[in-house]
Design a protein around this motif. Structure first.
Motif, PDB file in Angstrom:
ATOM      1  N   ILE A  10       0.861  -1.174   0.000  1.00 26.52           N
ATOM      2  CA  ILE A  10       0.000   0.000   0.000  1.00 26.52           C
ATOM      3  C   ILE A  10       0.902   1.230   0.000  1.00 26.52           C
ATOM      4  CG2 ILE A  10      -1.763   1.305   1.234  1.00 26.52           C
ATOM      5  CD1 ILE A  10      -2.439  -1.322   2.732  1.00 26.52           C
ATOM      6  N   ALA A  11       0.569   2.212  -0.832  1.00 29.28           N
ATOM      7  CA  ALA A  11       1.258   3.499  -0.824  1.00 29.28           C
ATOM      8  C   ALA A  11       0.250   4.559  -0.411  1.00 29.28           C
ATOM      9  CB  ALA A  11       1.825   3.814  -2.196  1.00 29.28           C
ATOM     10  N   VAL A  12       0.611   5.348   0.595  1.00 33.12           N
ATOM     11  CA  VAL A  12      -0.228   6.464   1.032  1.00 33.12           C
ATOM     12  C   VAL A  12       0.465   7.743   0.588  1.00 33.12           C
ATOM     13  CG1 VAL A  12      -1.218   7.715   2.986  1.00 33.12           C
ATOM     14  CG2 VAL A  12      -1.144   5.208   3.017  1.00 33.12           C
ATOM     15  N   LYS A  13      -0.221   8.492  -0.252  1.00 27.85           N
ATOM     16  CA  LYS A  13       0.338   9.746  -0.748  1.00 27.85           C
ATOM     17  C   LYS A  13       0.219  10.801   0.343  1.00 27.85           C
ATOM     18  CE  LYS A  13       0.253  12.825  -4.719  1.00 27.85           C
ATOM     19  NZ  LYS A  13      -0.347  13.058  -6.023  1.00 27.85           N
ATOM     20  N   MET A  64       5.025   5.481   2.628  1.00 30.36           N
ATOM     21  CA  MET A  64       4.588   6.840   2.348  1.00 30.36           C
ATOM     22  C   MET A  64       5.166   7.294   1.010  1.00 30.36           C
ATOM     23  SD  MET A  64       5.391   8.141   6.236  1.00 30.36           S
ATOM     24  CE  MET A  64       5.530   9.853   5.825  1.00 30.36           C
ATOM     25  N   ASP A  65       4.300   7.865   0.169  1.00 33.33           N
ATOM     26  CA  ASP A  65       4.727   8.431  -1.110  1.00 33.33           C
ATOM     27  C   ASP A  65       4.777   9.944  -0.942  1.00 33.33           C
ATOM     28  OD1 ASP A  65       5.177   9.246  -3.701  1.00 33.33           O
ATOM     29  OD2 ASP A  65       3.243   8.567  -4.472  1.00 33.33           O
ATOM     30  N   ILE A  66       5.981  10.514  -0.960  1.00 34.04           N
ATOM     31  CA  ILE A  66       6.121  11.960  -0.786  1.00 34.04           C
ATOM     32  C   ILE A  66       6.444  12.657  -2.107  1.00 34.04           C
ATOM     33  CG2 ILE A  66       6.681  11.787   1.670  1.00 34.04           C
ATOM     34  CD1 ILE A  66       9.634  12.337   0.888  1.00 34.04           C
ATOM     35  N   SER A  67       6.110  12.030  -3.221  1.00 29.20           N
ATOM     36  CA  SER A  67       6.407  12.605  -4.535  1.00 29.20           C
ATOM     37  C   SER A  67       5.683  13.926  -4.777  1.00 29.20           C
ATOM     38  CB  SER A  67       6.064  11.610  -5.640  1.00 29.20           C
ATOM     39  OG  SER A  67       4.673  11.313  -5.632  1.00 29.20           O
ATOM     40  N   LEU A  98       8.576   5.413   0.186  1.00 32.51           N
ATOM     41  CA  LEU A  98       8.826   4.802  -1.111  1.00 32.51           C
ATOM     42  C   LEU A  98      10.051   5.474  -1.707  1.00 32.51           C
ATOM     43  CD1 LEU A  98       5.365   4.718  -2.952  1.00 32.51           C
ATOM     44  CD2 LEU A  98       6.697   2.767  -2.199  1.00 32.51           C
ATOM     45  N   SER A  99      10.900   4.709  -2.354  1.00 34.26           N
ATOM     46  CA  SER A  99      12.018   5.321  -3.066  1.00 34.26           C
ATOM     47  C   SER A  99      11.451   6.084  -4.266  1.00 34.26           C
ATOM     48  CB  SER A  99      12.980   4.238  -3.556  1.00 34.26           C
ATOM     49  OG  SER A  99      12.347   3.469  -4.583  1.00 34.26           O
ATOM     50  N   PRO A 100      12.192   7.040  -4.813  1.00 35.72           N
ATOM     51  CA  PRO A 100      11.683   7.759  -5.990  1.00 35.72           C
ATOM     52  C   PRO A 100      11.319   6.816  -7.145  1.00 35.72           C
ATOM     53  CG  PRO A 100      13.529   8.946  -5.059  1.00 35.72           C
ATOM     54  CD  PRO A 100      13.436   7.624  -4.311  1.00 35.72           C
ATOM     55  N   ALA A 101      12.117   5.776  -7.363  1.00 37.79           N
ATOM     56  CA  ALA A 101      11.814   4.826  -8.443  1.00 37.79           C
ATOM     57  C   ALA A 101      10.537   4.048  -8.144  1.00 37.79           C
ATOM     58  CB  ALA A 101      12.983   3.864  -8.649  1.00 37.79           C
ATOM     59  N   ALA A 102      10.379   3.587  -6.907  1.00 32.86           N
ATOM     60  CA  ALA A 102       9.166   2.850  -6.525  1.00 32.86           C
ATOM     61  C   ALA A 102       7.952   3.755  -6.602  1.00 32.86           C
ATOM     62  CB  ALA A 102       9.323   2.272  -5.126  1.00 32.86           C
ATOM     63  N   SER A 103       8.116   5.013  -6.211  1.00 35.59           N
ATOM     64  CA  SER A 103       7.019   5.974  -6.286  1.00 35.59           C
ATOM     65  C   SER A 103       6.571   6.156  -7.731  1.00 35.59           C
ATOM     66  CB  SER A 103       7.449   7.320  -5.699  1.00 35.59           C
ATOM     67  OG  SER A 103       6.448   8.281  -5.900  1.00 35.59           O
ATOM     68  N   PHE A 104       7.523   6.300  -8.633  1.00 35.45           N
ATOM     69  CA  PHE A 104       7.197   6.440 -10.055  1.00 35.45           C
ATOM     70  C   PHE A 104       6.448   5.201 -10.548  1.00 35.45           C
ATOM     71  CE2 PHE A 104       8.117   5.586 -14.501  1.00 35.45           C
ATOM     72  CZ  PHE A 104       7.679   6.761 -15.090  1.00 35.45           C
ATOM     73  N   SER A 162       1.597   2.583 -12.373  1.00 30.35           N
ATOM     74  CA  SER A 162       0.684   1.438 -12.275  1.00 30.35           C
ATOM     75  C   SER A 162      -0.738   1.898 -11.980  1.00 30.35           C
ATOM     76  CB  SER A 162       1.148   0.475 -11.179  1.00 30.35           C
ATOM     77  OG  SER A 162       2.399  -0.083 -11.508  1.00 30.35           O
ATOM     78  N   ARG A 163      -0.855   2.907 -11.130  1.00 28.12           N
ATOM     79  CA  ARG A 163      -2.169   3.457 -10.804  1.00 28.12           C
ATOM     80  C   ARG A 163      -2.813   4.066 -12.049  1.00 28.12           C
ATOM     81  NH1 ARG A 163      -4.362   8.234  -9.946  1.00 28.12           N
ATOM     82  NH2 ARG A 163      -2.432   9.387 -10.052  1.00 28.12           N
ATOM     83  N   LYS A 164      -2.047   4.859 -12.783  1.00 22.46           N
ATOM     84  CA  LYS A 164      -2.591   5.506 -13.984  1.00 22.46           C
ATOM     85  C   LYS A 164      -2.969   4.488 -15.061  1.00 22.46           C
ATOM     86  CE  LYS A 164      -0.544   9.981 -13.233  1.00 22.46           C
ATOM     87  NZ  LYS A 164       0.448  10.965 -13.588  1.00 22.46           N
ATOM     88  N   LEU A 165      -2.267   3.371 -15.097  1.00 25.43           N
ATOM     89  CA  LEU A 165      -2.574   2.317 -16.069  1.00 25.43           C
ATOM     90  C   LEU A 165      -3.688   1.391 -15.584  1.00 25.43           C
ATOM     91  CD1 LEU A 165       1.072   1.423 -17.134  1.00 25.43           C
ATOM     92  CD2 LEU A 165      -0.652   2.602 -18.524  1.00 25.43           C
ATOM     93  N   GLY A 166      -4.156   1.609 -14.375  1.00 27.31           N
ATOM     94  CA  GLY A 166      -5.232   0.786 -13.837  1.00 27.31           C
ATOM     95  C   GLY A 166      -4.770  -0.564 -13.332  1.00 27.31           C
ATOM     96  N   LEU A 167      -3.472  -0.710 -13.085  1.00 29.10           N
ATOM     97  CA  LEU A 167      -2.935  -1.993 -12.631  1.00 29.10           C
ATOM     98  C   LEU A 167      -3.077  -2.195 -11.127  1.00 29.10           C
ATOM     99  CD1 LEU A 167       0.292  -2.037 -14.836  1.00 29.10           C
ATOM    100  CD2 LEU A 167      -1.901  -3.169 -15.284  1.00 29.10           C
ATOM    101  N   ILE A 168      -3.257  -1.090 -10.394  1.00 29.24           N
ATOM    102  CA  ILE A 168      -3.525  -1.189  -8.965  1.00 29.24           C
ATOM    103  C   ILE A 168      -4.713  -0.287  -8.631  1.00 29.24           C
ATOM    104  CG2 ILE A 168      -1.158  -1.768  -8.295  1.00 29.24           C
ATOM    105  CD1 ILE A 168      -0.813   1.118  -7.353  1.00 29.24           C
TER     106      ILE A 168
END
Length: 195
Positions: free
Chosen positions: A2-5, A32-35, A63-69, A74-80
Motif C-alpha cells: 500500500i502506498a499512502v500519498k 509513504m509516497d512523498i512525490s 517509497l524510493s523515488p523509483a518505486a514511487s514512479f 501502475s495506478r494511472k494504467l489501472g494496474l492497482i
C-alpha cells in the motif's frame, strides 16, 4: 503493498500520516509516497515542503523515488486500485485496504482512533520549545486558551477566504460559552489579524 500519498501543508501531512500509521499498526505493508513535494507547479497555491520527519518523532517508511514512479504509473494504467478521499465523510473501508494507492487528505480523527496513544507520542516535537515559544506555551496551558487559525496567503488567490465577520461571530460564540477565553491566533497574515 500500500502506498499512502502524503500531501499539503503540515496539518494535511499529519492526517495522511495518521492513516498510514494506522495501516502500519494493522500489519500492512505500507509506505509513504512523498512525490507530491517534488511536483508542485501551481501558480496560485503556495509550494509546500515535506516536514513530518523534520518536526515530529514519526516512524517513517518512504517509497524510493523509483518505486514511487512505478506505483503512480501502475495506478494511472489501472494496474492497482486507487482509494481517494471523498472529503466529506469517514470512509472506514480504507482501513481494510491490503493493496493499492491511497490519496487524499483523510481529515478525520477516526482514521487513527485505534492508535491514539501512538499518534500522540509520535506527534511530539523533535526539538524542545525555547524562548518566546516556550513562554507562549506556558501561557496557553495556564488559561482557557482557544486556538484561532486564520489562513490567507494562497487562499486569497483561490477564493477560499472566509468573510471577516465569520471570525467575529466565532469569537463571540466562544466568549458566550467561555467568558474568560483567551484567543491565540496563528496565521500567515498576522497584520490582517491584528487589524
Amino acid at each position: 503493498m500500500i502506498a499512502v500519498k502524503i500531501v499539503g501543508g503540515l496539518g494535511n501531512q499529519m492526517y495522511c500520516y495518521a492513516l498510514y500509521r494506522t495501516l502500519l499498526a494493522r500489519g500492512r505493508n505500507v509506505k509513504m509516497d512523498i512525490s507530491f513535494f517534488g511536483h508542485q507547479n501551481s501558480p496560485i497555491i503556495d509550494k509546500r515542503r515535506y516536514l513530518l520527519s523534520e518536526v515530529f518523532n514519526i516512524e517513517e517508511r518512504l517509497l524510493s523515488p523509483a518505486a514511487s514512479f512505478n506505483v503512480r504509473a501502475s495506478r494511472k494504467l489501472g494496474l492497482i486500485s486507487t482509494y481517494t478521499d471523498k472529503g466529506d465523510c469517514f470512509q472506514p473501508e480504507v482501513l481494510n485496504v491490503k493493496q493499492g494507492y491511497i490519496r487524499g487528505s483523510w481529515q478525520s480523527f477516526k482514521y487513527c482512533a485505534e492508535i491514539e496513544n501512538t499518534i500522540r507520542k509520535e506527534f511530539t516535537f523533535k526539538k524542545p520549545l525555547t524562548g518566546r515559544s516556550a513562554e507562549v506555551l506556558d501561557e496557553i496551558r495556564s488559561c482557557n486558551s482557544v486556538s484561532l487559525s486564520i489562513r490567507r496567503g494562497d487562499y486569497l488567490n483561490l477564493g477560499h477566504v472566509l468573510p471577516d465577520d465569520y471570525y467575529a461571530k466565532a469569537m463571540r460564540y466562544i466568549q458566550e460559552r467561555v467568558p474568560d477565553a483567551k484567543f491565540f491566533c496563528t496565521s500567515d497574515d498576522i497584520d490582517w489579524c491584528k487589524n
